[in-house]
Design a protein around this motif. Structure first.
Motif, short mmCIF file in Angstrom:
data_model
loop_
_atom_site.label_atom_id
_atom_site.label_comp_id
_atom_site.label_asym_id
_atom_site.label_seq_id
_atom_site.Cartn_x
_atom_site.Cartn_y
_atom_site.Cartn_z
N ILE A 1 -2.77 14.01 1.50
CA ILE A 1 -3.17 12.73 2.10
C ILE A 1 -2.57 12.51 3.49
CG2 ILE A 1 -3.40 11.67 -0.18
CD1 ILE A 1 -0.75 10.20 0.41
N TRP A 2 -1.76 13.47 3.96
CA TRP A 2 -1.07 13.32 5.25
C TRP A 2 -2.03 12.99 6.38
CZ3 TRP A 2 4.25 13.93 6.36
CH2 TRP A 2 4.58 13.94 7.72
N TYR B 1 1.73 7.14 -6.56
CA TYR B 1 0.65 8.10 -6.82
C TYR B 1 1.13 9.53 -6.60
CZ TYR B 1 -3.42 10.99 -5.85
OH TYR B 1 -4.32 12.03 -5.84
N CYS B 2 1.73 9.78 -5.43
CA CYS B 2 2.16 11.14 -5.10
C CYS B 2 3.23 11.64 -6.06
CB CYS B 2 2.68 11.19 -3.66
SG CYS B 2 1.40 10.94 -2.41
N SER C 1 0.84 -1.22 0.00
CA SER C 1 0.00 0.00 0.00
C SER C 1 0.86 1.25 0.00
CB SER C 1 -0.93 0.00 1.22
OG SER C 1 -1.82 -1.10 1.19
N SER D 1 6.05 9.64 2.60
CA SER D 1 5.05 8.57 2.58
C SER D 1 5.45 7.41 3.49
CB SER D 1 4.85 8.07 1.15
OG SER D 1 4.31 9.07 0.32
N VAL E 1 1.07 4.42 -2.70
CA VAL E 1 0.96 5.83 -2.29
C VAL E 1 2.13 6.64 -2.82
CG1 VAL E 1 1.01 7.39 -0.29
CG2 VAL E 1 -0.45 5.36 -0.24
N TYR F 1 -6.70 5.20 7.03
CA TYR F 1 -6.80 3.93 6.30
C TYR F 1 -5.82 2.91 6.86
CZ TYR F 1 -5.42 0.53 2.80
OH TYR F 1 -5.05 -0.63 2.18
N TYR F 2 -4.58 3.32 7.08
CA TYR F 2 -3.56 2.38 7.56
C TYR F 2 -3.99 1.73 8.89
CZ TYR F 2 -0.10 4.17 4.18
OH TYR F 2 0.58 4.49 3.03
N ILE G 1 -4.50 9.26 4.84
CA ILE G 1 -3.99 7.90 4.66
C ILE G 1 -3.70 7.18 5.98
CG2 ILE G 1 -1.52 8.36 4.45
CD1 ILE G 1 -3.64 6.12 2.12
#
Length: 309
Positions: free
Chosen positions: A64-65, A47-48, A40, A151, A44, A71-72, A68
């Protein structure tokens, strides 16, 4: 600045390996979750990096800081069988994330064009400096630091939640868990107050500038009242404290003051030192009164007399 960046990239590789030597190593269940989550994190980073390069907006990680990590932690909690401590820790991260996302969103960070929105002003300044103004160098910097390092760091500071699945851990919540939860929420509240004070100051300053009226107390350009009169970065101070407290849940779970999940909060502290150095360099160059503010108000720790710049 370059030395700080290289140090950060170096530490994100070395620190996790050093930390793994302390206490018990992750068991098979934790290893399996770590492996899946690593995939994952790779997605990320990709993507970034690619969105940032194509959109010429290098604040994709910033967007996303605060999202995400939610989600994690919930993904790891579900994979771990919804351990009570993991559920509590996930709720706390969700509270933190919702609050921080709101603060970021009201500054125009999110748009329907998800790749657009506010970019951290420091990236534009850094892009114009010798060395970084080379497009290839900046692309490498984006890959390894902006997208890669940050990330990985986000993932690392959520890892204390996995220690609840360690061998011999008591899965029942106790008074220490509840005390840590109270401290954690208190830090989120203080961070909210600090961000609100800064937001109110900047909003009123720009309103007066636009109206062409007298700036009065806003003429110096930066907020130095309220929590900002106690430390120069109360929001940064609380952000670091929040993740140190999050790590302390792992200390309570494992009984070990130093365990393999400490890398995230340790690296975050190093990051905020470098980040605040850069921010203060820019502020001191922009606002004549800022150096006096630096001399009279400590950076992160209240009531320390020594100048911390």
């Amino acid at each position: 600045m370059l030395i700080t960046i290289l140090l950060l990239i170096f530490t994100v590789i070395i620190v996790p390996y050093v930390c793994i030597a302390y206490g018990l190593n992750p068991n098979d269940v934790q290893d399996a979750i770590l492996y899946q989550m690593t995939l994952s994190v790779g997605i990320v980073i990709a993507y970034c990096f690619f969105v940032g390069e194509l959109a010429k907006n290098n604040s994709q990680v910033d967007k996303i800081w605060s999202i995400i990590p939610i989600y994690y932690v919930w993904h790891m909690t579900i994979m771990g069988g919804c351990d009570p401590r993991m559920i509590l820790m996930s709720i706390l991260v969700t509270i933190w994330g919702v609050r921080l996302t709101y603060n970021f969103a009201r500054r125009g960070a999110y748009q329907w064009k998800f790749w657009a929105g506010e970019e951290d002003y420091r990236w534009e300044v850094l892009r114009s400096r010798p060395g970084f103004n080379n497009k290839f160098v900046w692309m490498i910097f984006n890959l390894f630091f902006i997208s890669g390092y940050q990330s990985v760091l986000i993932f690392l500071f959520t890892l204390p939640i996995l220690t609840s699945l360690g061998d011999g851990v008591n899965h029942s919540l106790n008074w220490i868990d509840y005390l840590l939860a109270l401290v954690y929420v208190s830090c989120v509240v203080i961070e909210y107050v600090a961000d609100q004070q800064q937001y109110d100051f900047q909003t009123e300053k720009h309103r007066r500038l636009k109206a062409g009226g007298e700036l009065g107390e806003y003429s110096k350009g930066f907020v130095s009242t309220g929590l900002w009169s106690i430390v120069r970065h109360p929001n940064y101070a609380m952000e670091q404290t929040i993740w140190v407290v999050f790590y302390l849940f792992s200390v309570n779970a494992t009984g070990q003051w130093i365990n393999w999940s400490i890398g995230g909060c340790a690296l975050l502290i190093i990051l905020f030192k470098g980040s605040s150095d850069f921010s203060e360099e820019l502020s001191a160059g922009k606002y004549p009164a800022y150096k006096e503010y630096q001399a009279s108000v400590p950076r992160f720790i209240p009531f320390t007399k020594r100048k911390s710049n």
